[in-house]
Scaffold this motif. Sequence first.
Motif, PDB file in Angstrom:
ATOM      1  N   ALA A   1      10.818   5.466  12.679  1.00  9.41           N
ATOM      2  CA  ALA A   1       9.909   6.288  12.438  1.00  9.41           C
ATOM      3  C   ALA A   1       8.903   6.167  11.240  1.00  9.41           C
ATOM      4  CB  ALA A   1      10.847   7.712  12.113  1.00  9.41           C
ATOM      5  N   ARG A   2       9.072   4.979  10.601  1.00 12.38           N
ATOM      6  CA  ARG A   2       7.961   4.867   9.433  1.00 12.38           C
ATOM      7  C   ARG A   2       6.837   4.093  10.208  1.00 12.38           C
ATOM      8  NH1 ARG A   2      12.520   2.923   6.454  1.00 12.38           N
ATOM      9  NH2 ARG A   2      11.687   0.820   6.287  1.00 12.38           N
ATOM     10  N   HIS A   3       5.688   4.183   9.243  1.00 15.03           N
ATOM     11  CA  HIS A   3       4.324   3.529   9.402  1.00 15.03           C
ATOM     12  C   HIS A   3       4.739   1.773   9.468  1.00 15.03           C
ATOM     13  CE1 HIS A   3       0.342   1.814   9.035  1.00 15.03           C
ATOM     14  NE2 HIS A   3       0.031   3.284   9.429  1.00 15.03           N
ATOM     15  N   PRO A   4       4.141   1.350  10.365  1.00 18.61           N
ATOM     16  CA  PRO A   4       4.342  -0.303  10.625  1.00 18.61           C
ATOM     17  C   PRO A   4       4.075  -0.800   9.139  1.00 18.61           C
ATOM     18  CG  PRO A   4       2.839   0.497  12.422  1.00 18.61           C
ATOM     19  CD  PRO A   4       3.096   1.788  11.672  1.00 18.61           C
ATOM     20  N   LEU A   5       3.117  -0.555   8.456  1.00 20.77           N
ATOM     21  CA  LEU A   5       3.020  -0.966   7.064  1.00 20.77           C
ATOM     22  C   LEU A   5       4.176  -1.134   6.373  1.00 20.77           C
ATOM     23  CD1 LEU A   5      -0.789  -0.115   6.251  1.00 20.77           C
ATOM     24  CD2 LEU A   5       0.367  -2.438   6.555  1.00 20.77           C
ATOM     25  N   GLU A   6       5.156   0.295   6.097  1.00 23.88           N
ATOM     26  CA  GLU A   6       5.993   0.495   5.535  1.00 23.88           C
ATOM     27  C   GLU A   6       6.962  -0.460   5.856  1.00 23.88           C
ATOM     28  OE1 GLU A   6       7.018   4.615   6.087  1.00 23.88           O
ATOM     29  OE2 GLU A   6       5.731   5.044   4.266  1.00 23.88           O
ATOM     30  N   ARG A   7       7.336  -0.708   7.076  1.00 21.95           N
ATOM     31  CA  ARG A   7       8.303  -1.787   7.806  1.00 21.95           C
ATOM     32  C   ARG A   7       7.948  -3.265   7.346  1.00 21.95           C
ATOM     33  NH1 ARG A   7       7.379   1.283  12.449  1.00 21.95           N
ATOM     34  NH2 ARG A   7       6.734  -0.783  13.703  1.00 21.95           N
ATOM     35  N   ALA A   8       6.391  -3.583   7.276  1.00 23.14           N
ATOM     36  CA  ALA A   8       6.155  -4.718   7.049  1.00 23.14           C
ATOM     37  C   ALA A   8       6.283  -4.961   5.532  1.00 23.14           C
ATOM     38  CB  ALA A   8       4.627  -4.850   7.397  1.00 23.14           C
ATOM     39  N   ALA A   9       6.036  -3.840   4.701  1.00 19.81           N
ATOM     40  CA  ALA A   9       6.300  -4.065   3.296  1.00 19.81           C
ATOM     41  C   ALA A   9       7.676  -4.117   2.794  1.00 19.81           C
ATOM     42  CB  ALA A   9       5.768  -2.710   2.597  1.00 19.81           C
ATOM     43  N   GLU A  10       8.653  -3.647   3.725  1.00 17.88           N
ATOM     44  CA  GLU A  10      10.122  -3.824   3.629  1.00 17.88           C
ATOM     45  C   GLU A  10      10.652  -5.191   3.615  1.00 17.88           C
ATOM     46  OE1 GLU A  10      13.853  -2.876   6.245  1.00 17.88           O
ATOM     47  OE2 GLU A  10      12.525  -1.372   6.171  1.00 17.88           O
ATOM     48  N   HIS A  11      10.179  -5.748   4.877  1.00 21.91           N
ATOM     49  CA  HIS A  11      10.490  -7.100   4.916  1.00 21.91           C
ATOM     50  C   HIS A  11       9.879  -8.158   4.192  1.00 21.91           C
ATOM     51  CE1 HIS A  11      12.725  -6.282   8.626  1.00 21.91           C
ATOM     52  NE2 HIS A  11      11.560  -5.609   9.159  1.00 21.91           N
ATOM     53  N   CYS A  12       8.768  -7.974   3.585  1.00 21.94           N
ATOM     54  CA  CYS A  12       7.927  -8.591   2.747  1.00 21.94           C
ATOM     55  C   CYS A  12       8.655  -8.568   1.364  1.00 21.94           C
ATOM     56  CB  CYS A  12       6.507  -8.192   2.572  1.00 21.94           C
ATOM     57  SG  CYS A  12       5.502  -9.429   1.584  1.00 21.94           S
ATOM     58  N   LEU A  13       9.319  -7.445   0.504  1.00 19.72           N
ATOM     59  CA  LEU A  13       9.951  -7.405  -0.339  1.00 19.72           C
ATOM     60  C   LEU A  13      11.138  -8.307  -0.474  1.00 19.72           C
ATOM     61  CD1 LEU A  13       9.763  -3.463  -1.229  1.00 19.72           C
ATOM     62  CD2 LEU A  13       9.052  -5.175  -3.041  1.00 19.72           C
ATOM     63  N   ALA A  14      11.979  -8.133   1.052  1.00 22.16           N
ATOM     64  CA  ALA A  14      13.203  -8.977   0.789  1.00 22.16           C
ATOM     65  C   ALA A  14      12.956 -10.523   1.003  1.00 22.16           C
ATOM     66  CB  ALA A  14      13.959  -8.850   2.104  1.00 22.16           C
ATOM     67  N   PHE A  15      11.731 -10.852   1.455  1.00 19.26           N
ATOM     68  CA  PHE A  15      11.136 -12.198   1.344  1.00 19.26           C
ATOM     69  C   PHE A  15      10.680 -12.624  -0.090  1.00 19.26           C
ATOM     70  CE2 PHE A  15       7.293 -15.132   1.526  1.00 19.26           C
ATOM     71  CZ  PHE A  15       7.832 -16.067   2.207  1.00 19.26           C
TER      72      PHE A  15
END
Length: 204
Positions: A150-164
């Motif tokens: 349900a989140r914005h695609p940018l939020e999902r991208a930021a989540e994965h980028c944080l882990a990376f």
Amino acid sequence: MQVGRHQTFKTEDAAFVLQDAIDASDVIGRWEYDVQNDRACADAMVAMVFNVDPLLARSGTSIDVFLAGVHPEDRERTTRQFERHVQSGGCWVFEYRVCSADGVIRWIVDRGRITHDAEGRPIHGDGVLVDVTRMREEERSGDLEDATAARHPLERAAEHCLAFQRTIHELPEPLLQRMSDMMLIELGMALAKVASKPQRSPLN
């Protein structure tokens, strides 16, 4: 580290004001730092998140006053990272917890940079704070998969980028570290533009 002047806001009104303002936009606010004079300034939202008197934050105070608001378990690490980047310059992305004025412990992402003069001396810093508490709570509750859809695609991208980014910083690879930092900064700026479209809180 010096213990700075903090203003405690424990009333229900303060709690509602702070949480409502953060709910309106995950972007908390901006800060600036005069390195040579050890004078950090921030808006009211940033001050309340760090449990600092907003008037003191507006006029400027030692960076130690803000660092004192970092969660005790994260404070030493965050202080070391900040001091290292002041000396080296450039951009960074930190993630840590803060003990806010309303008594809530929040996770924030701090995206900042330090500029140096022609002689290589640190002179000025500025940055933006983003609240990622909701994402951390979803991770702990096990509801991340449903919430992610349900989140914005940018939020999902930021989540994965944080882990990376966290993983890359465990490696002795300065170039990859800088690249991961810059990617997270660009994602953060894009998120800030998205978050600025709804009506902003009166505190911002």
